[in-house]
Motif scaffolding. Structure first.
Motif, short mmCIF file in Angstrom:
data_model
loop_
_atom_site.label_atom_id
_atom_site.label_comp_id
_atom_site.label_asym_id
_atom_site.label_seq_id
_atom_site.Cartn_x
_atom_site.Cartn_y
_atom_site.Cartn_z
N MET A 1 -89.50 13.00 28.32
CA MET A 1 -88.31 12.48 27.66
C MET A 1 -87.11 12.71 28.57
O MET A 1 -86.96 13.75 29.15
CB MET A 1 -88.12 13.20 26.33
CG MET A 1 -86.93 12.69 25.54
SD MET A 1 -86.71 13.54 23.97
CE MET A 1 -88.01 12.81 23.01
N THR A 2 -86.26 11.72 28.67
CA THR A 2 -85.08 11.80 29.52
C THR A 2 -83.83 11.97 28.65
O THR A 2 -83.93 12.21 27.46
CB THR A 2 -84.97 10.54 30.39
OG1 THR A 2 -84.87 9.41 29.53
CG2 THR A 2 -86.16 10.39 31.31
N PHE A 3 -82.70 11.78 29.26
CA PHE A 3 -81.42 11.93 28.57
C PHE A 3 -80.66 10.61 28.65
O PHE A 3 -80.69 9.93 29.67
CB PHE A 3 -80.60 13.03 29.25
CG PHE A 3 -79.22 13.18 28.69
CD1 PHE A 3 -79.01 13.83 27.49
CD2 PHE A 3 -78.12 12.66 29.35
CE1 PHE A 3 -77.74 13.97 26.95
CE2 PHE A 3 -76.84 12.79 28.83
CZ PHE A 3 -76.65 13.45 27.63
N SER A 4 -79.99 10.26 27.57
CA SER A 4 -79.06 9.13 27.61
C SER A 4 -77.85 9.47 26.76
O SER A 4 -77.91 10.34 25.88
CB SER A 4 -79.72 7.83 27.14
OG SER A 4 -80.04 7.89 25.78
N LEU A 5 -76.77 8.78 27.05
CA LEU A 5 -75.49 9.05 26.40
C LEU A 5 -74.85 7.73 26.01
O LEU A 5 -74.76 6.82 26.82
CB LEU A 5 -74.58 9.81 27.37
CG LEU A 5 -73.17 10.10 26.91
CD1 LEU A 5 -73.17 11.12 25.78
CD2 LEU A 5 -72.33 10.61 28.08
N ASN A 6 -74.40 7.63 24.77
CA ASN A 6 -73.61 6.49 24.32
C ASN A 6 -72.24 7.02 23.93
O ASN A 6 -72.14 8.02 23.20
CB ASN A 6 -74.25 5.81 23.11
CG ASN A 6 -75.58 5.19 23.43
OD1 ASN A 6 -75.85 4.82 24.57
ND2 ASN A 6 -76.44 5.09 22.44
N VAL A 7 -71.20 6.36 24.41
CA VAL A 7 -69.83 6.78 24.14
C VAL A 7 -69.20 5.79 23.17
O VAL A 7 -69.23 4.58 23.38
CB VAL A 7 -69.00 6.82 25.45
CG1 VAL A 7 -67.56 7.22 25.15
CG2 VAL A 7 -69.65 7.76 26.45
N GLU A 8 -68.63 6.32 22.09
CA GLU A 8 -67.98 5.50 21.07
C GLU A 8 -66.54 5.99 20.93
O GLU A 8 -66.29 7.12 20.51
CB GLU A 8 -68.73 5.67 19.74
CG GLU A 8 -68.17 4.87 18.61
CD GLU A 8 -68.96 5.11 17.32
OE1 GLU A 8 -68.50 4.61 16.29
OE2 GLU A 8 -70.00 5.80 17.34
N ASN A 9 -65.59 5.13 21.32
CA ASN A 9 -64.17 5.47 21.19
C ASN A 9 -63.70 5.02 19.82
O ASN A 9 -63.40 3.85 19.61
CB ASN A 9 -63.36 4.80 22.31
CG ASN A 9 -63.75 5.34 23.66
OD1 ASN A 9 -63.79 6.54 23.86
ND2 ASN A 9 -64.07 4.45 24.58
N GLU A 10 -63.66 5.96 18.89
CA GLU A 10 -63.34 5.63 17.51
C GLU A 10 -61.86 5.40 17.27
O GLU A 10 -61.48 4.68 16.36
CB GLU A 10 -63.85 6.74 16.60
CG GLU A 10 -65.36 6.88 16.68
CD GLU A 10 -65.90 7.94 15.76
OE1 GLU A 10 -65.57 7.89 14.57
OE2 GLU A 10 -66.64 8.79 16.24
N SER A 11 -61.03 6.04 18.07
CA SER A 11 -59.58 5.87 18.00
C SER A 11 -59.04 6.35 19.33
O SER A 11 -59.78 6.94 20.12
CB SER A 11 -59.00 6.68 16.83
OG SER A 11 -58.99 8.06 17.14
N PRO A 12 -57.76 6.12 19.61
CA PRO A 12 -57.23 6.61 20.89
C PRO A 12 -57.36 8.11 21.07
O PRO A 12 -57.44 8.60 22.19
CB PRO A 12 -55.76 6.19 20.83
CG PRO A 12 -55.72 5.04 19.88
CD PRO A 12 -56.80 5.33 18.86
N SER A 13 -57.44 8.87 19.96
CA SER A 13 -57.49 10.33 20.09
C SER A 13 -58.85 10.94 19.73
O SER A 13 -58.98 12.15 19.70
CB SER A 13 -56.40 10.96 19.21
OG SER A 13 -56.66 10.67 17.86
N ARG A 14 -59.85 10.08 19.45
CA ARG A 14 -61.16 10.61 19.05
C ARG A 14 -62.28 9.81 19.70
O ARG A 14 -62.35 8.60 19.54
CB ARG A 14 -61.30 10.56 17.53
CG ARG A 14 -62.63 11.10 17.03
CD ARG A 14 -62.60 11.16 15.52
NE ARG A 14 -63.93 11.19 14.96
CZ ARG A 14 -64.19 10.98 13.68
NH1 ARG A 14 -63.22 10.72 12.84
NH2 ARG A 14 -65.41 11.01 13.25
#
Length: 131
Positions: A1-14
């Protein structure tokens, strides 16, 4: 098993980071490099949410990566919160006391209630308690 990352910018500060797979000696560097792009985009006082629901394993190298994020955010008067840790991952945090328990949330509703409470404290909109 490897690693993956998803980035979600929910607001300018979060920003929410969805970690998948294993964060260990083979994958922590990939995660650390991604943080060099993500963290500078958050303003002073911002919040990073680490969604660990799909993280199956974390090693000491992964713990160091998360500690670096916490130090960076704290230096910028921000917050690092953990969401949905799997039981085996939560146990690692419990054993090493790497993260205060008030920064670990069982689900998104619990996290949202906490963030709502914190924002109400700052704006003075906190309802009076009925004790």
């Amino acid at each position: 098993m490897t690693f993956s990352l998803n980035v979600e910018n929910e607001s300018p500060s979060r920003t929410t980071l969805h970690l998948h797979g294993r964060l260990d000696a083979q994958t922590f560097n990939e995660f650390d490099l991604a943080m060099l792009d993500v963290l500078p985009g958050l303003p002073e006082g911002g919040t990073v949410v680490l969604d660990l629901s799909a993280l199956a394993y974390i090693s000491s190298a992964g713990l160091r990566s998360i500690a670096k994020i916490r130090r960076t955010m704290r230096a910028r008067n921000g917050h690092t919160l953990l969401l949905n840790p799997q039981p085996q991952v939560r146990k690692v945090f419990d054993i090493v006391k790497a993260v205060p328990l008030n920064e670990v949330f069982a689900n998104a509703q619990e996290l949202d209630e906490y963030l709502d409470h914190m924002q109400r404290q700052i704006t003075g909109d906190e309802p009076a308690s009925h004790s």
